[in-house]
Design a protein around this motif. Structure first.
Motif, PDB file in Angstrom:
ATOM      1  N   ALA A  81      15.632 -29.953 -45.699  1.00  0.00           N
ATOM      2  CA  ALA A  81      15.822 -29.604 -46.533  1.00  0.00           C
ATOM      3  C   ALA A  81      14.074 -28.328 -46.352  1.00  0.00           C
ATOM      4  O   ALA A  81      14.781 -27.492 -46.395  1.00  0.00           O
ATOM      5  N   LEU A  82      13.730 -28.427 -45.987  1.00  0.00           N
ATOM      6  CA  LEU A  82      11.982 -27.826 -45.709  1.00  0.00           C
ATOM      7  C   LEU A  82      12.454 -27.350 -44.499  1.00  0.00           C
ATOM      8  O   LEU A  82      12.272 -25.473 -44.664  1.00  0.00           O
TER       9      LEU A  82
ATOM     10  N   VAL B  57      38.107  -5.341 -39.338  1.00  0.00           N
ATOM     11  CA  VAL B  57      39.157  -6.674 -40.174  1.00  0.00           C
ATOM     12  C   VAL B  57      39.153  -7.391 -38.258  1.00  0.00           C
ATOM     13  O   VAL B  57      39.360  -7.561 -36.838  1.00  0.00           O
TER      14      VAL B  57
ATOM     15  N   MET C  99      15.065 -25.966 -43.542  1.00  0.00           N
ATOM     16  CA  MET C  99      15.845 -24.851 -43.537  1.00  0.00           C
ATOM     17  C   MET C  99      16.003 -24.341 -44.848  1.00  0.00           C
ATOM     18  O   MET C  99      16.700 -23.809 -45.611  1.00  0.00           O
ATOM     19  N   SER C 100      14.888 -24.235 -45.691  1.00  0.00           N
ATOM     20  CA  SER C 100      14.635 -24.114 -46.576  1.00  0.00           C
ATOM     21  C   SER C 100      14.287 -22.347 -46.971  1.00  0.00           C
ATOM     22  O   SER C 100      14.495 -21.738 -45.551  1.00  0.00           O
ATOM     23  N   THR C 101      14.556 -21.427 -47.208  1.00  0.00           N
ATOM     24  CA  THR C 101      14.980 -19.698 -47.515  1.00  0.00           C
ATOM     25  C   THR C 101      13.682 -19.390 -46.239  1.00  0.00           C
ATOM     26  O   THR C 101      13.861 -18.115 -45.646  1.00  0.00           O
ATOM     27  N   GLU C 102      12.370 -19.698 -47.238  1.00  0.00           N
ATOM     28  CA  GLU C 102      11.533 -18.976 -46.618  1.00  0.00           C
ATOM     29  C   GLU C 102      10.926 -19.573 -45.433  1.00  0.00           C
ATOM     30  O   GLU C 102      10.801 -18.338 -44.229  1.00  0.00           O
TER      31      GLU C 102
ATOM     32  N   LEU D  90      13.702 -20.313 -43.139  1.00  0.00           N
ATOM     33  CA  LEU D  90      14.350 -19.193 -42.369  1.00  0.00           C
ATOM     34  C   LEU D  90      14.420 -18.033 -42.218  1.00  0.00           C
ATOM     35  O   LEU D  90      14.331 -17.560 -41.281  1.00  0.00           O
ATOM     36  N   GLU D  91      13.671 -17.559 -43.117  1.00  0.00           N
ATOM     37  CA  GLU D  91      13.288 -15.656 -42.898  1.00  0.00           C
ATOM     38  C   GLU D  91      12.175 -16.113 -42.272  1.00  0.00           C
ATOM     39  O   GLU D  91      11.699 -15.485 -41.059  1.00  0.00           O
TER      40      GLU D  91
ATOM     41  N   SER E  27      16.395  -7.945 -42.255  1.00  0.00           N
ATOM     42  CA  SER E  27      17.562  -7.641 -43.077  1.00  0.00           C
ATOM     43  C   SER E  27      18.001  -6.524 -42.960  1.00  0.00           C
ATOM     44  O   SER E  27      17.456  -5.359 -43.060  1.00  0.00           O
ATOM     45  N   ILE E  28      19.655  -6.927 -42.568  1.00  0.00           N
ATOM     46  CA  ILE E  28      20.070  -5.325 -43.190  1.00  0.00           C
ATOM     47  C   ILE E  28      20.598  -4.492 -43.791  1.00  0.00           C
ATOM     48  O   ILE E  28      20.280  -5.491 -45.604  1.00  0.00           O
ATOM     49  N   GLU E  29      19.901  -2.968 -43.943  1.00  0.00           N
ATOM     50  CA  GLU E  29      20.752  -2.456 -45.573  1.00  0.00           C
ATOM     51  C   GLU E  29      22.028  -2.176 -45.749  1.00  0.00           C
ATOM     52  O   GLU E  29      22.394  -2.931 -44.498  1.00  0.00           O
ATOM     53  N   MET E  30      22.667  -2.163 -47.058  1.00  0.00           N
ATOM     54  CA  MET E  30      23.627  -1.880 -46.785  1.00  0.00           C
ATOM     55  C   MET E  30      24.284  -1.086 -46.246  1.00  0.00           C
ATOM     56  O   MET E  30      25.594  -1.459 -45.800  1.00  0.00           O
TER      57      MET E  30
ATOM     58  N   TYR F 113      31.441  -3.141 -40.499  1.00  0.00           N
ATOM     59  CA  TYR F 113      32.911  -3.932 -41.077  1.00  0.00           C
ATOM     60  C   TYR F 113      33.907  -3.948 -40.297  1.00  0.00           C
ATOM     61  O   TYR F 113      34.646  -2.529 -40.280  1.00  0.00           O
TER      62      TYR F 113
ATOM     63  N   ARG G  33      34.284 -17.020 -46.233  1.00  0.00           N
ATOM     64  CA  ARG G  33      33.725 -18.543 -46.223  1.00  0.00           C
ATOM     65  C   ARG G  33      34.624 -19.800 -47.880  1.00  0.00           C
ATOM     66  O   ARG G  33      34.463 -19.230 -48.693  1.00  0.00           O
TER      67      ARG G  33
END
Lengths: 587, 159
Positions: free
Chosen positions: B76-77, B105, B79-82, B84-85, B95-98, B103, B112
């Motif tokens: 878990a450590l 099809v 795979m933690s967010t910190e 992985l990032e 990380s992508i911007e909006m 998108y 998910r």
């Protein structure tokens, strides 16, 4: 010759007879002496085996996608078996060097003479594997160096034992700490879901007899682990929202910040981030971080006067009851008298003729006070109660506060409260209460029970928590009308909350803060509540910034935070822009 | 004849013969006692050994459970967010911007689903007794179940 042998045989016979009589005599003496019997029974009991309480492993906590948020790690209790201690000084020195324990305290504890009442002494708890490895290597080194040395001063760590057990661990450190809470060394859950579901997570400890006699050995009953929880939060969304609120607090110079993201259609809490947060692996720093009365989770435990975001509830009630329509005209003269109190607008100006959308768009206190008076106290408060104001939402987290809604008939309720409550002053709510009430407007008037636990996994079975409808304070038509009014208001105001490509509805709020000497005009609570996409709401975001210093206005400090939050949310939640979504839908 | 009788009597009443008989009897008792003690010791020793093995296995189970918990936490450590990032950034991802999201099809794409860590509760099933009948039925029941049907079959064949 013969008589010589007889003499020897007689002597031997006499000795053996005396010994036999002595043994029998001792047996009789013990049997007839109650103290001796008790003593030997105690010794027997002590050596027969022990009762041991077996604590099941505490259940894990996962986010909605199965990522672990709380787990268990192996740590050790360090103790000594007094009967095996060879050199107390070596033990005291080693523990002083490796664990930082006081040399004299350890020496005193280890130097005790073993007795039925002093067999084992605990020296330290929750020691990490790394420290134990260090002590083990010391032991091996000492053994190999002093193998051939004899005498009392031979260095030895003999008697030192390491008993492994589990301790709570939080791999995400301070992420979602306000939601999770923590578990103390005594195994007690504090705050958040750890406290609320302590009974489920901890499982049922059982006292088991462990015999020392291998002939009596039997299988230790399989004690099931505590139940695991799957939360509704998404750790990516939680992480992003924590970053957004941290930045917002820094940028606005606020005392604190809170952000809540709800799924309006289910009542699921997708994220709830507040400042300050605690690294749960160092929970003992709690009092250092949460000074005074600072709540662990402002989202559910702190009440405050919300200000103008509350106007959406007033307008919802009036529209639903038919007291006003979106087209109802109101002439704003800049002042409205109610119960002997004069209500003014936020800029103390008169805004002239306004329809209801204008009242919301310009956030006119005078207009909304008039609206609540048109609706009447009885209906106004009945709607607020139906929206869940003034009582607990029932969210499955520890420490929720009910807020305060004064009602007609209460000793401290005055006619003027009808006017001030209409724009969110004189009423205390938690951020979650207001988010849940607003979510009913986003969700066609349906009020969903807010919840953080999505499923409970117990005995290899997963019990899902279905969304629960707890009321319908307003009709679907009213909800849609109000949503449209709020969306148009933002668009006409060219609000900083607007998100390119996504139609959102929302309302800003700026509330003065009550003090013992009246309302403070210098310090405010700035907030914003909004949701989107308007035609199929997937998220509702509530933001509260406490006492911002760069600007007191919610429209200046909180509205842009909503935009930043939504810009992250649409990516993380895979929500395409409205035109793309419609295109996909038509295909 | 009298001479023979007196010889037999003398033989049977000889002191050494009585002693031999007594010693033999005593030895027999001793051997029997030793045999019983030996069997008892053997059984006790085997029980104790197995008991010790059970205790050892219980300890091993406990230790393995702790190790599993520890490994799960370490995973878990990692795979933690910190973590992985940080790994993603070190690999050149960002990380992508909006407005960078595209998108498309995808036919048959399933979004998910709810995470499922265990099956949902099913209907309650009665579990059959785990012990074989040999451990639970009496000799009479076994006789009735096994032998009596055979008797009727034999009679059938004879007819």
């Amino acid at each position: 010759m013969m008589s010589e042998h007889v003499w020897r045989y007689t002597l031997l016979g006499t000795i053996f007879s005396i010994l036999a009589f002595a043994i029998v005599g001792q047996m009789v003496r013990i049997q007839l002496n109650p103290e001796q019997v008790e003593y030997f029974m105690e010794v027997r009991e002590a050596n027969l085996g022990t009762y041991r309480t077996i604590y099941p492993a505490r259940g894990l906590i996962y986010d909605r996608n199965g990522h672990i948020l709380a787990s268990n790690t192996k740590v050790y209790e360090i103790g000594v078996e007094l009967a095996w201690v060879e050199n107390p000084h070596t033990i005291a020195l080693a523990l002083n060097v490796v664990l930082g324990l006081d040399y004299k305290d350890v020496l005193k504890a280890v130097s005790q003479d073993p007795s039925p009442n002093a067999v084992y002494v605990v020296l330290d708890k929750f020691v990490t594997q790394e420290k134990v490895d260090q002590l083990e290597s010391y032991r091996a080194e000492i053994e190999s160096t002093y193998t051939n040395r004899r005498g009392d001063d031979r260095p030895s760590l003999s008697g030192l034992v390491f008993v492994p057990h589990l301790m709570r661990s939080y791999p995400e450190k301070d992420r979602a700490s306000n939601i999770l809470g923590f578990v103390t060394m005594e195994g007690e859950g504090n705050y958040g879901v750890e406290a609320k579901f302590n009974h489920l997570l901890a499982g049922n400890p059982r006292n088991v007899w462990i015999p020392r006699d291998p002939n009596l050995a039997e299988e230790i009953p399989d004690i099931p682990d505590g139940a695991s929880l799957i939360l509704t939060i998404d750790r990516s969304v939680q992480s992003a929202m924590e970053a957004v609120i941290d930045d917002a607090v820094d940028d606005s110079g606020s005392d604190s910040g809170t952000i809540i993201v709800l799924a309006p259609q289910t009542g699921e809490i997708l994220a709830m981030a507040t400042t300050t947060r605690l690294n749960l692996n160092e929970y003992w720093r709690y009092s250092e971080i949460f000074k005074g009365n600072t709540p662990f989770n402002r989202g559910v435990s702190e009440t405050y006067e919300p200000g103008s975001v509350f106007k959406i509830l007033t307008m919802a009630a009036a529209l639903d009851k038919g007291a006003v329509t979106p087209e109802t005209e109101f002439l704003d003269t800049g002042v409205f008298e109610i119960g002997g109190t004069y209500i003014y607008n936020w800029n103390r100006a008169a805004w002239g003729p306004q329809d209801m959308q204008g009242c919301l768009q310009h956030s006119l206190n005078v207009c909304l006070a008039w609206v609540s008076s048109e609706l009447g106290a009885k209906d106004f408060y009945a709607y607020l109660r139906a929206f869940g104001i003034g009582h607990l939402t029932g969210v499955d987290m520890a420490g929720e506060m009910p807020g305060r809604l004064k009602l007609p008939g209460d000793a401290d309720w005055y006619d003027a409260d009808l006017g001030t409550n209409a724009f969110g002053q004189g009423v205390a709510v938690t951020p979650l209460q207001l988010a849940v009430a607003s979510a009913a407007i986003a969700n066609d008037g349906k009020l969903m029970a807010p919840h953080i636990v999505r499923a409970v996994v117990n005995n290899n079975q997963q019990f899902d928590t279905p969304p629960r409808l707890i009321g319908m304070p307003i009709s679907s038509k009213t909800a849609n009308t109000l949503t449209e009014m709020l969306a148009s208001s933002l668009e006409k105001e060219a609000s900083d909350s607007l998100v390119e490509g996504y139609r959102v509805a929302g309302k800003t709020g700026t509330a003065e803060i009550p003090t013992p000497y009246g309302y403070s005009s210098s310090a405010t609570n700035a907030s914003f509540v909004g949701w989107g996409p308007v035609d199929d709401p997937k998220f509702l975001v509530y933001i509260w910034l406490e006492k911002p210093t760069t600007s007191p206005w919610g429209s200046v400090v909180a509205a842009p935070v909503f935009r930043q939050a939504v810009e992250r949310l649409v990516v993380l939640m895979d929500i395409p822009p409205d035109n793309v979504r419609r295109k996909i839908f038509t295909q | 004849m009298d001479h023979v009788r007196s010889l037999t009597q003398a033989y049977s009443q000889a002191p050494w013969r009585k002693q031999t008989m007594f010693i033999g009897l005593f030895l027999l008792v001793v051997i029997f006692a030793a045999l019983v003690a030996g069997i008892y010791l053997d059984v006790t020793a085997r029980t104790a050994t197995i008991g010790r093995e059970i205790q050892g296995m219980e300890e091993e189970i406990e230790s393995l459970k702790l190790s599993n918990a520890e490994l799960e936490t370490r995973l878990a450590l990692l795979m933690s967010t910190e973590e992985l990032e940080e790994r993603a950034r070190s690999m050149g991802f960002q990380s992508i911007e909006m407005n960078e999201a595209v998108y498309v099809v995808v036919p048959g794409y399933v979004s998910r689903q709810h995470v499922r860590l265990a099956p949902p509760p099913g209907p309650v099933k009665t579990v059959a007794a785990a012990l074989p009948t040999a451990f639970t039925e009496s000799l009479v029941t076994w006789f009735q179940r096994k032998v009596l049907p055979m008797r009727s079959q034999i009679l059938e064949v004879r007819r």
